[in-house]
Enzyme design. Sequence first.
Site, PDB file in Angstrom:
ATOM      1  N   LYS A 124       0.805  -1.223   0.000  1.00  0.00           N
ATOM      2  CA  LYS A 124       0.000   0.000   0.000  1.00  0.00           C
ATOM      3  C   LYS A 124       0.842   1.279   0.000  1.00  0.00           C
ATOM      4  CE  LYS A 124      -4.477  -1.516   1.519  1.00  0.00           C
ATOM      5  NZ  LYS A 124      -4.298  -2.932   1.900  1.00  0.00           N
ATOM      6  N   GLU A 128      -9.640   7.166   3.160  1.00  0.00           N
ATOM      7  CA  GLU A 128     -10.543   6.254   3.858  1.00  0.00           C
ATOM      8  C   GLU A 128      -9.746   5.008   4.189  1.00  0.00           C
ATOM      9  OE1 GLU A 128     -10.172   6.112   0.612  1.00  0.00           O
ATOM     10  OE2 GLU A 128      -9.842   3.951   0.431  1.00  0.00           O
ATOM     11  N   SER A 186       1.625  -9.811  -0.827  1.00  0.00           N
ATOM     12  CA  SER A 186       1.222  -8.405  -0.692  1.00  0.00           C
ATOM     13  C   SER A 186       1.567  -7.791   0.660  1.00  0.00           C
ATOM     14  CB  SER A 186      -0.282  -8.275  -0.960  1.00  0.00           C
ATOM     15  OG  SER A 186      -1.028  -9.086  -0.072  1.00  0.00           O
TER      16      SER A 186
END
Length: 420
Positions: free
Chosen positions: A100, A122, A393
């Site tokens: 991310k 968010e 990930s």
Amino acid sequence: MSSASSPADPRNRGYFGPFGGRFVAETLVPALEELERAYREIFPSESFQREWRGLLADYVGRPTPLTRGERMRVLLDPSGERLSALFYKREDLCHTGAHKINNAIGQVLLAKRMGKARIIAETGAGQHGVATATACAFFGLPCEVYMGELDVARQAPNVARMKMLGAKVIAVSSGSRTLKDAMNEAMRDWVTNVATTYYCVGSAAGPHPYPSLVRDLQRVIGEEARAQLLSVTGRLPDAVVACVGGGSNAIGIFAPFVDDAGVALFGVEAGGLGVETDKHAATLTKGRIGVLHGAKSYVLCDDDGQIIEPHSISAGLDYPGVGPEHAELMRSGRATYLSATDDEALAAVKQVAEREGILLALETAHSVAALPRVLDALMAAGRSKAIVVVNFSGRGDKDLGTLMERLQPESASSGEGGAS
Ligand SMILES: *Cc1c(COP(=O)(O)O)cnc(C)c1O
């Protein structure tokens, strides 16, 4: 967003086949157009690319390694007839523990270059909130993160992390008090403060140009993996596998392989308690075509079009929508979407920890759990001795509470980290 709709011209890049577009209130159109100009003009500029690539190297820790997973390969296929080599792309080794940050650092840099003074985001599980708060701290920009009230309660460690990083966490009490409500509130904030504020979206979803921008900020994963694999094996893989929540890590590793017809692409969704129950987050597998958060894609909804609250043991896959490019990759048949259940993901975390010394995020574990099905599909397509790359990930430190509770109930403590 369910309010007014004004789809983008389908000739624009906002559409992936019939999916994507820009279904938002009129008041947001100028902001999205401004962002689209920045995406077309600032993002590809040499000066932006130099600064962003420099940060990926010196701050995020790229390139991430490509690790060979020999002990899991043997578990999956002792003979080596089906699977000759398994590789992991190690996004778990990025700063903050997941892919991310690639997106957050890129978008916040873009916001800074656009002259924006304030960043909003968010978050569901808190991972994107932490990544955005990290990037904002680095650039010295104020950061406000919208988070459903329910998620604030069940993701306390990430709330504390965001606060430590100087971000303000705003608990959202509307709707089901989870991610989709946080996204609606963030959009509302953006409409009101559009001149000064940048909205940093956390996945390859939302109205145009977000799905394209986020893909292009994550495609570094696939670019590196492709070059690393070519240099190690001398050929392209038979398959690339990634988990799918909103779809950003998957589209990031898929993108540089899409034109390589010989490389099969597999996305793995959260099957929760099973896709035959109503407790899952398998949007592509079980959803319907609809509009959520500004784009046309698949959504989990009932006969009346009401969004169904998704369920997954992994908070990061717990989203009732999915990025529109994945909807198109499924429609065209270029990518295949499978699912793995909560229990399968838990078992995969344990296997990979004990066999490879890597503690995976529960999200990532879904992609490992689906590997037997991936191999079946490859064999059915006539492949043998396959080379498979799985995108790791993120790391599982954040999931330790859930893991202890579910895998070793007798030794679970009531300490931090419980996901539910
Ligand atoms: C958030 C998250 C995901 C899911 O998000 P995508 O946008 O689908 O990539 C997957 N893995 C980890 C570790 C995450 O934190």
